[in-house]
Design a protein around this motif. Sequence first.
Motif, PDB file in Angstrom:
ATOM      1  N   THR A  40       6.617  16.498  -0.752  1.00 48.43           N
ATOM      2  CA  THR A  40       5.929  15.235  -0.497  1.00 48.43           C
ATOM      3  C   THR A  40       6.916  14.134  -0.129  1.00 48.43           C
ATOM      4  O   THR A  40       8.034  14.096  -0.620  1.00 48.43           O
ATOM      5  CB  THR A  40       5.145  14.825  -1.764  1.00 48.43           C
ATOM      6  N   THR A  41       6.451  13.242   0.731  1.00 46.02           N
ATOM      7  CA  THR A  41       7.175  12.003   0.994  1.00 46.02           C
ATOM      8  C   THR A  41       6.293  10.840   0.564  1.00 46.02           C
ATOM      9  O   THR A  41       5.104  10.799   0.894  1.00 46.02           O
ATOM     10  CB  THR A  41       7.524  11.857   2.484  1.00 46.02           C
ATOM     11  N   ILE A  42       6.866   9.930  -0.208  1.00 43.91           N
ATOM     12  CA  ILE A  42       6.149   8.728  -0.619  1.00 43.91           C
ATOM     13  C   ILE A  42       6.596   7.578   0.275  1.00 43.91           C
ATOM     14  O   ILE A  42       7.791   7.311   0.421  1.00 43.91           O
ATOM     15  CB  ILE A  42       6.413   8.396  -2.096  1.00 43.91           C
ATOM     16  N   ARG A  43       5.626   6.926   0.885  1.00 37.31           N
ATOM     17  CA  ARG A  43       5.895   5.814   1.776  1.00 37.31           C
ATOM     18  C   ARG A  43       5.062   4.609   1.351  1.00 37.31           C
ATOM     19  O   ARG A  43       4.113   4.734   0.576  1.00 37.31           O
ATOM     20  CB  ARG A  43       5.561   6.182   3.217  1.00 37.31           C
ATOM     21  N   ARG A  44       5.403   3.455   1.881  1.00 35.92           N
ATOM     22  CA  ARG A  44       4.576   2.271   1.641  1.00 35.92           C
ATOM     23  C   ARG A  44       4.577   1.400   2.881  1.00 35.92           C
ATOM     24  O   ARG A  44       5.482   1.448   3.713  1.00 35.92           O
ATOM     25  CB  ARG A  44       5.064   1.496   0.423  1.00 35.92           C
ATOM     26  N   MET A  45       3.529   0.594   2.964  1.00 36.20           N
ATOM     27  CA  MET A  45       3.368  -0.327   4.081  1.00 36.20           C
ATOM     28  C   MET A  45       2.651  -1.567   3.598  1.00 36.20           C
ATOM     29  O   MET A  45       2.050  -1.572   2.512  1.00 36.20           O
ATOM     30  CB  MET A  45       2.580   0.341   5.207  1.00 36.20           C
ATOM     31  N   LYS A  46       2.718  -2.619   4.366  1.00 37.11           N
ATOM     32  CA  LYS A  46       2.004  -3.840   4.016  1.00 37.11           C
ATOM     33  C   LYS A  46       0.510  -3.586   4.062  1.00 37.11           C
ATOM     34  O   LYS A  46       0.011  -2.866   4.937  1.00 37.11           O
ATOM     35  CB  LYS A  46       2.374  -4.970   4.974  1.00 37.11           C
ATOM     36  N   ASP A  47      -0.228  -4.158   3.126  1.00 31.21           N
ATOM     37  CA  ASP A  47      -1.678  -4.033   3.098  1.00 31.21           C
ATOM     38  C   ASP A  47      -2.255  -5.001   4.120  1.00 31.21           C
ATOM     39  O   ASP A  47      -2.795  -6.057   3.792  1.00 31.21           O
ATOM     40  CB  ASP A  47      -2.206  -4.328   1.691  1.00 31.21           C
ATOM     41  N   ASP A  48      -2.097  -4.621   5.375  1.00 33.75           N
ATOM     42  CA  ASP A  48      -2.442  -5.497   6.493  1.00 33.75           C
ATOM     43  C   ASP A  48      -2.899  -4.618   7.653  1.00 33.75           C
ATOM     44  O   ASP A  48      -2.170  -3.698   8.059  1.00 33.75           O
ATOM     45  CB  ASP A  48      -1.208  -6.311   6.892  1.00 33.75           C
ATOM     46  N   PRO A  49      -4.103  -4.858   8.209  1.00 37.63           N
ATOM     47  CA  PRO A  49      -4.579  -4.042   9.326  1.00 37.63           C
ATOM     48  C   PRO A  49      -3.615  -4.027  10.507  1.00 37.63           C
ATOM     49  O   PRO A  49      -3.626  -3.090  11.310  1.00 37.63           O
ATOM     50  CB  PRO A  49      -5.915  -4.685   9.704  1.00 37.63           C
ATOM     51  N   LEU A  84       0.855  -1.178   0.000  1.00 33.92           N
ATOM     52  CA  LEU A  84       0.000   0.000   0.000  1.00 33.92           C
ATOM     53  C   LEU A  84       0.894   1.232   0.000  1.00 33.92           C
ATOM     54  O   LEU A  84       1.717   1.403   0.906  1.00 33.92           O
ATOM     55  CB  LEU A  84      -0.913  -0.011   1.228  1.00 33.92           C
ATOM     56  N   TYR A  85       0.768   2.092  -1.024  1.00 32.68           N
ATOM     57  CA  TYR A  85       1.591   3.293  -1.136  1.00 32.68           C
ATOM     58  C   TYR A  85       0.805   4.498  -0.630  1.00 32.68           C
ATOM     59  O   TYR A  85      -0.399   4.630  -0.875  1.00 32.68           O
ATOM     60  CB  TYR A  85       2.015   3.512  -2.582  1.00 32.68           C
ATOM     61  N   VAL A  86       1.497   5.376   0.091  1.00 35.83           N
ATOM     62  CA  VAL A  86       0.870   6.531   0.720  1.00 35.83           C
ATOM     63  C   VAL A  86       1.669   7.781   0.366  1.00 35.83           C
ATOM     64  O   VAL A  86       2.904   7.793   0.466  1.00 35.83           O
ATOM     65  CB  VAL A  86       0.826   6.370   2.257  1.00 35.83           C
ATOM     66  N   ILE A  87       0.972   8.843  -0.065  1.00 35.20           N
ATOM     67  CA  ILE A  87       1.590  10.141  -0.338  1.00 35.20           C
ATOM     68  C   ILE A  87       1.280  11.051   0.843  1.00 35.20           C
ATOM     69  O   ILE A  87       0.114  11.277   1.176  1.00 35.20           O
ATOM     70  CB  ILE A  87       1.051  10.752  -1.637  1.00 35.20           C
ATOM     71  N   THR A  88       2.323  11.573   1.512  1.00 34.42           N
ATOM     72  CA  THR A  88       2.114  12.409   2.689  1.00 34.42           C
ATOM     73  C   THR A  88       2.874  13.725   2.541  1.00 34.42           C
ATOM     74  O   THR A  88       3.870  13.815   1.836  1.00 34.42           O
ATOM     75  CB  THR A  88       2.601  11.700   3.968  1.00 34.42           C
ATOM     76  N   ALA A  89       2.367  14.752   3.246  1.00 39.78           N
ATOM     77  CA  ALA A  89       3.033  16.060   3.289  1.00 39.78           C
ATOM     78  C   ALA A  89       2.554  16.774   4.530  1.00 39.78           C
ATOM     79  O   ALA A  89       1.451  16.532   5.034  1.00 39.78           O
ATOM     80  CB  ALA A  89       2.713  16.874   2.050  1.00 39.78           C
ATOM     81  N   GLU A  90       3.373  17.690   5.055  1.00 38.30           N
ATOM     82  CA  GLU A  90       3.012  18.424   6.256  1.00 38.30           C
ATOM     83  C   GLU A  90       1.934  19.462   5.990  1.00 38.30           C
ATOM     84  O   GLU A  90       1.220  19.878   6.907  1.00 38.30           O
ATOM     85  CB  GLU A  90       4.253  19.091   6.852  1.00 38.30           C
ATOM     86  N   SER A  91       1.819  19.912   4.746  1.00 36.29           N
ATOM     87  CA  SER A  91       0.775  20.852   4.344  1.00 36.29           C
ATOM     88  C   SER A  91       0.513  20.638   2.863  1.00 36.29           C
ATOM     89  O   SER A  91       1.296  19.964   2.181  1.00 36.29           O
ATOM     90  CB  SER A  91       1.198  22.299   4.619  1.00 36.29           C
ATOM     91  N   PRO A  92      -0.597  21.202   2.319  1.00 39.61           N
ATOM     92  CA  PRO A  92      -0.917  20.974   0.907  1.00 39.61           C
ATOM     93  C   PRO A  92       0.178  21.394  -0.063  1.00 39.61           C
ATOM     94  O   PRO A  92       0.253  20.873  -1.169  1.00 39.61           O
ATOM     95  CB  PRO A  92      -2.191  21.801   0.702  1.00 39.61           C
ATOM     96  N   TYR A  93       1.037  22.342   0.317  1.00 40.03           N
ATOM     97  CA  TYR A  93       2.056  22.844  -0.605  1.00 40.03           C
ATOM     98  C   TYR A  93       3.469  22.452  -0.189  1.00 40.03           C
ATOM     99  O   TYR A  93       4.436  22.890  -0.803  1.00 40.03           O
ATOM    100  CB  TYR A  93       1.948  24.367  -0.715  1.00 40.03           C
ATOM    101  N   ALA A  94       3.577  21.625   0.856  1.00 39.88           N
ATOM    102  CA  ALA A  94       4.889  21.202   1.327  1.00 39.88           C
ATOM    103  C   ALA A  94       5.419  20.058   0.475  1.00 39.88           C
ATOM    104  O   ALA A  94       4.645  19.315  -0.150  1.00 39.88           O
ATOM    105  CB  ALA A  94       4.799  20.763   2.784  1.00 39.88           C
TER     106      ALA A  94
END
Length: 207
Positions: free
Chosen positions: A13-22, A1-11
Amino acid sequence: LYVITAESPYAPTTIRRMKDDPGAATMEEIWKMKGVAYDLIFHPKFSENGYAYLGWNGSNGEKGNYTKVTRFTVGRKPPYEFDLKSEKLVIEWPSDGHNGGAVCFGNDGMLYVTSGDGTSDSDRNVRGQEMSNLTAKVLRIDADHTDEGKAYSVPKDNPFVGREGIAPETWAYGLRNPWRIKHAPGTDQTLVGNNGQDLLEHTYPNP
């Protein structure tokens, strides 16, 4: 599971991923970007080619900010490496504000890309109804084939192909900041989320 994160809408971006597991408790950092990412999708034949496409906006040095789609190769076997060195530019255009940058594949196998009017307020460049540039549009391109001088080809059945003064990649136009696009499964509809001016938000089906 890939996740796009940022501290604010214009900051940046960091792309992260994790196992698709609860039960997953940690995320792996893939790329701490200098630009702002809007969308990350995988090729319909990902199991064969390993292609991932990122829609994002960042600096092109002295040329200013550009919105672009770049392609990466991801390993299909452990450790499933997201190869940053494999980055290949697919398409780009000058943009600094209403950037679009959303991407999806349709049932037709074509890559749909959104572009905003390219400015931060009220379409200062008057691009909404301007047809020769790639801004303020939904673009439709073939990412699996190339035309001369391009990393993609223009589908021959695009609605404005062959018309003078109109970018042939154009699929729909008149958009302000279409920052989301998704193909509705089991249909021929591609839905676009567009930031309207001041009070309005819009969702457009295919023309």
